[in-house]
Motif scaffolding. Structure first.
Motif, mmCIF file in Angstrom:
data_model
loop_
_atom_site.group_PDB
_atom_site.id
_atom_site.type_symbol
_atom_site.label_atom_id
_atom_site.label_comp_id
_atom_site.label_asym_id
_atom_site.label_seq_id
_atom_site.Cartn_x
_atom_site.Cartn_y
_atom_site.Cartn_z
ATOM 1 N N ASP A 1 62.852 -1.456 116.375
ATOM 2 C CA ASP A 1 61.454 -1.442 115.959
ATOM 3 C C ASP A 1 61.354 -1.030 114.493
ATOM 4 O O ASP A 1 61.842 0.034 114.111
ATOM 5 C CB ASP A 1 60.644 -0.479 116.820
ATOM 6 C CG ASP A 1 60.549 -0.948 118.261
ATOM 7 O OD1 ASP A 1 60.363 -2.155 118.467
ATOM 8 O OD2 ASP A 1 60.688 -0.110 119.167
ATOM 9 N N VAL A 2 60.708 -1.875 113.693
ATOM 10 C CA VAL A 2 60.583 -1.644 112.257
ATOM 11 C C VAL A 2 59.114 -1.530 111.885
ATOM 12 O O VAL A 2 58.285 -2.336 112.340
ATOM 13 C CB VAL A 2 61.237 -2.783 111.451
ATOM 14 C CG1 VAL A 2 61.035 -2.583 109.952
ATOM 15 C CG2 VAL A 2 62.730 -2.859 111.769
ATOM 16 N N GLY A 3 58.774 -0.540 111.088
ATOM 17 C CA GLY A 3 57.398 -0.377 110.638
ATOM 18 C C GLY A 3 57.343 -0.017 109.166
ATOM 19 O O GLY A 3 58.217 0.675 108.650
ATOM 20 N N PHE A 4 56.306 -0.526 108.499
ATOM 21 C CA PHE A 4 56.066 -0.196 107.097
ATOM 22 C C PHE A 4 54.706 0.476 106.977
ATOM 23 O O PHE A 4 53.742 0.087 107.647
ATOM 24 C CB PHE A 4 56.083 -1.448 106.224
ATOM 25 C CG PHE A 4 57.462 -1.947 105.891
ATOM 26 C CD1 PHE A 4 58.151 -1.430 104.806
ATOM 27 C CD2 PHE A 4 58.063 -2.929 106.662
ATOM 28 C CE1 PHE A 4 59.419 -1.890 104.491
ATOM 29 C CE2 PHE A 4 59.330 -3.396 106.354
ATOM 30 C CZ PHE A 4 60.016 -2.876 105.263
ATOM 31 N N ALA A 5 54.631 1.470 106.123
ATOM 32 C CA ALA A 5 53.366 2.157 105.855
ATOM 33 C C ALA A 5 53.345 2.594 104.401
ATOM 34 O O ALA A 5 54.394 2.789 103.780
ATOM 35 C CB ALA A 5 53.201 3.364 106.771
ATOM 36 N N ILE A 6 52.141 2.735 103.852
ATOM 37 C CA ILE A 6 51.971 3.289 102.499
ATOM 38 C C ILE A 6 51.536 4.734 102.660
ATOM 39 O O ILE A 6 50.525 5.025 103.309
ATOM 40 C CB ILE A 6 50.933 2.488 101.698
ATOM 41 C CG1 ILE A 6 51.442 1.069 101.433
ATOM 42 C CG2 ILE A 6 50.622 3.189 100.376
ATOM 43 C CD1 ILE A 6 50.456 0.180 100.715
ATOM 44 N N SER A 7 52.314 5.632 102.085
ATOM 45 C CA SER A 7 52.050 7.062 102.253
ATOM 46 C C SER A 7 50.723 7.459 101.617
ATOM 47 O O SER A 7 50.379 7.018 100.517
ATOM 48 C CB SER A 7 53.176 7.883 101.636
ATOM 49 O OG SER A 7 52.907 9.261 101.776
ATOM 50 N N LEU A 8 49.987 8.315 102.314
ATOM 51 C CA LEU A 8 48.726 8.851 101.806
ATOM 52 C C LEU A 8 48.835 10.350 101.520
ATOM 53 O O LEU A 8 47.836 11.013 101.249
ATOM 54 C CB LEU A 8 47.600 8.588 102.812
ATOM 55 C CG LEU A 8 47.348 7.115 103.155
ATOM 56 C CD1 LEU A 8 46.252 6.988 104.207
ATOM 57 C CD2 LEU A 8 46.980 6.309 101.917
ATOM 58 N N THR A 9 50.058 10.875 101.576
ATOM 59 C CA THR A 9 50.303 12.276 101.253
ATOM 60 C C THR A 9 51.459 12.353 100.260
ATOM 61 O O THR A 9 52.533 11.822 100.514
ATOM 62 C CB THR A 9 50.675 13.090 102.505
ATOM 63 O OG1 THR A 9 51.676 12.380 103.245
ATOM 64 C CG2 THR A 9 49.465 13.319 103.386
ATOM 65 N N LYS A 10 51.220 13.003 99.135
ATOM 66 C CA LYS A 10 52.258 13.135 98.119
ATOM 67 C C LYS A 10 53.298 14.160 98.540
ATOM 68 O O LYS A 10 54.494 13.983 98.334
ATOM 69 C CB LYS A 10 51.624 13.561 96.786
ATOM 70 C CG LYS A 10 52.590 13.561 95.617
ATOM 71 C CD LYS A 10 52.857 12.176 95.073
ATOM 72 C CE LYS A 10 53.638 12.212 93.783
ATOM 73 N NZ LYS A 10 53.872 10.895 93.203
ATOM 74 N N SER A 11 52.863 15.255 99.148
ATOM 75 C CA SER A 11 53.780 16.284 99.635
ATOM 76 C C SER A 11 53.395 16.634 101.068
ATOM 77 O O SER A 11 52.290 16.323 101.523
ATOM 78 C CB SER A 11 53.734 17.527 98.745
ATOM 79 O OG SER A 11 52.435 18.091 98.735
ATOM 80 N N SER A 12 54.306 17.291 101.754
ATOM 81 C CA SER A 12 54.078 17.599 103.164
ATOM 82 C C SER A 12 52.929 18.589 103.338
ATOM 83 O O SER A 12 52.766 19.531 102.561
ATOM 84 C CB SER A 12 55.347 18.167 103.786
ATOM 85 O OG SER A 12 55.117 18.494 105.144
ATOM 86 N N LEU A 13 52.158 18.394 104.407
ATOM 87 C CA LEU A 13 51.026 19.267 104.693
ATOM 88 C C LEU A 13 51.462 20.637 105.217
ATOM 89 O O LEU A 13 50.628 21.545 105.317
ATOM 90 C CB LEU A 13 50.096 18.599 105.712
ATOM 91 C CG LEU A 13 49.499 17.248 105.288
ATOM 92 C CD1 LEU A 13 48.634 16.673 106.398
ATOM 93 C CD2 LEU A 13 48.682 17.389 104.009
ATOM 94 N N TYR A 14 52.748 20.810 105.550
ATOM 95 C CA TYR A 14 53.182 22.113 106.047
ATOM 96 C C TYR A 14 53.250 23.157 104.939
ATOM 97 O O TYR A 14 53.437 24.347 105.205
ATOM 98 C CB TYR A 14 54.520 22.005 106.776
ATOM 99 C CG TYR A 14 55.749 21.812 105.898
ATOM 100 C CD1 TYR A 14 56.261 22.851 105.120
ATOM 101 C CD2 TYR A 14 56.417 20.590 105.881
ATOM 102 C CE1 TYR A 14 57.399 22.672 104.337
ATOM 103 C CE2 TYR A 14 57.554 20.405 105.100
ATOM 104 C CZ TYR A 14 58.040 21.453 104.338
ATOM 105 O OH TYR A 14 59.160 21.272 103.561
ATOM 106 N N ARG A 15 53.067 22.755 103.685
ATOM 107 C CA ARG A 15 53.141 23.690 102.564
ATOM 108 C C ARG A 15 51.809 24.398 102.303
ATOM 109 O O ARG A 15 51.652 25.073 101.292
ATOM 110 C CB ARG A 15 53.568 22.939 101.289
ATOM 111 C CG ARG A 15 54.924 22.267 101.407
ATOM 112 C CD ARG A 15 55.277 21.497 100.146
ATOM 113 N NE ARG A 15 56.537 20.790 100.261
ATOM 114 C CZ ARG A 15 57.723 21.322 100.026
ATOM 115 N NH1 ARG A 15 57.807 22.578 99.634
ATOM 116 N NH2 ARG A 15 58.831 20.619 100.159
ATOM 117 N N ARG A 16 50.846 24.264 103.186
ATOM 118 C CA ARG A 16 49.481 24.677 102.865
ATOM 119 C C ARG A 16 49.262 26.180 102.760
ATOM 120 O O ARG A 16 48.395 26.626 102.022
ATOM 121 C CB ARG A 16 48.523 24.099 103.916
ATOM 122 C CG ARG A 16 48.845 24.549 105.330
ATOM 123 C CD ARG A 16 47.909 23.947 106.355
ATOM 124 N NE ARG A 16 48.381 24.212 107.704
ATOM 125 C CZ ARG A 16 48.991 23.333 108.460
ATOM 126 N NH1 ARG A 16 49.216 22.130 107.998
ATOM 127 N NH2 ARG A 16 49.395 23.629 109.677
#
Length: 342
Positions: free
Chosen positions: A196-211
């Motif tokens: 299974d192959v999927g492509f997406a365009i990221s909408l987050t520059k850095s991980s949200l766990y750094r909040r």
């Protein structure tokens, strides 16, 4: 009389222009509303093993039907509600899906890579870039700098770096965008799970766990994992929750933010970690009522049955699991010791 008619006609002409402008404004407003109501597919990454908790949060918070797979959850959401995804606490990164496909990989590495490259030309780039521009504060108008990040699970005769490189060269050939692995504008996500192959365009520059955390320890727990641990505990209003080995404060900070009515108590043996927890709370620039102490986790200054829940990240890896304390391993000894407080 002639002059009066000219004045009337001129007035009517101005009125028609105003009406036309108003109609166009209404038309464009409707177009925007229709566009914002259109749904887009989202794929979010989560810590493996915690997919069901992330799925639960998505369904409760966003009211969407969610599917999970190892390390990922996917769902559809309206464009005007997309900003809500950034408020989720258990996901790390996410992107807009632009294409998925089942590819029967073969023993020929070149053919497999060519199959990935061919798929590039059938992706929904128009919708993906439109969503990406909608989210970005200052979307790039000129030449886009991009990179490809590949996440791969399963047995393949190519690795993630080779796959990302092949796809990146094809994207460069198609759009003439500039490859930049560090200072990029757009990140293309290539996810391969078996066939299974999927492509997406990221909408987050850095991980949200750094909040939450700005002052780190040796093994600071991710905020996303802390949230999942807290969610698993099913905390209720006004319950007393304790982290007896809080380190730099990931669990108590996340707990007080997401369960504000709970009473959060925490502490650590090391003065440096206690101080870092204080600094992390202060750095949030919001009032968090967390009771923080320096203590010995084997001698907690608490009464029996005082707590509703103990939630902690035991800082013992494989090197410590066989150490014996009164016939127990280190972790077992602490659990037996703590159970009287709940």
């Amino acid at each position: 009389m002639h002059h009066l008619l000219l004045t009337i006609f001129a007035g009517l002409a101005c009125l028609l222009v105003l009406i036309k402008q108003k109609i166009l404004m209404i038309y464009y407003d409707l177009l925007v509303r229709v566009k914002m109501a259109v749904e887009c597919g989202i794929e979010a990454t989560v810590t493996q093993g915690l997919e069901e908790l992330a799925k639960q949060e998505c369904e409760e918070t966003l009211k969407v039907v969610t599917r999970s797979r190892p390390g990922r959850v996917t769902f559809h959401i309206r464009l005007d509600e997309l900003i809500s995804v950034y408020k989720l606490r258990s996901i790390e990164k996410f992107g807009v899906i632009i294409g998925t496909k089942y590819i029967q990989f073969t023993d020929d590495q070149n053919e497999n890579l060519n199959e990935l490259k061919r798929f590039i030309h059938y992706l929904d780039w128009e919708n993906g870039i439109s969503v990406w521009k909608h989210i970005k504060t200052n979307p790039t108008l000129g030449n886009i700098k991009f990179r490809v990040s590949c996440n791969r699970h399963g047995a393949h005769n190519f690795d993630s770096v080779i796959a990302a490189s092949a796809v990146g060269s094809e994207v460069n050939e198609k759009f003439k965008w500039t490859v930049d692995l560090e200072d990029y504008d757009l990140e293309l996500l290539l996810n391969i799970h078996g066939n299974d192959v999927g492509f997406a365009i990221s909408l987050t520059k850095s991980s949200l766990y750094r909040r939450n955390i700005t002052h780190f320890g040796h093994t600071t727990l991710k905020s996303t994992i802390a949230h999942s641990m807290l969610r698993l505990s099913a905390i209720k209003d006004h319950e007393i929750v304790c982290d007896p080995m809080c380190g730099t404060g990931s669990i108590p900070i996340e707990g007080k933010i997401c369960w504000p009515t709970a009473h959060v108590l925490c502490g650590d043996f090391y003065a440096k970690d206690v101080e870092k927890t204080k600094m992390n709370v202060k750095a949030l620039k919001t009032s968090l009522d967390i009771e923080l102490l320096q203590w010995d986790a084997t001698r907690l200054p608490l009464a029996n049955e005082q707590l509703n829940a103990i939630i902690t990240d035991l800082p013992f890896g494989k090197r410590y699991t066989n150490q014996q304390v009164k016939g127990f391993t280190t972790s077992q000894f602490l659990l037996v010791h703590w159970i009287k407080y709940c």
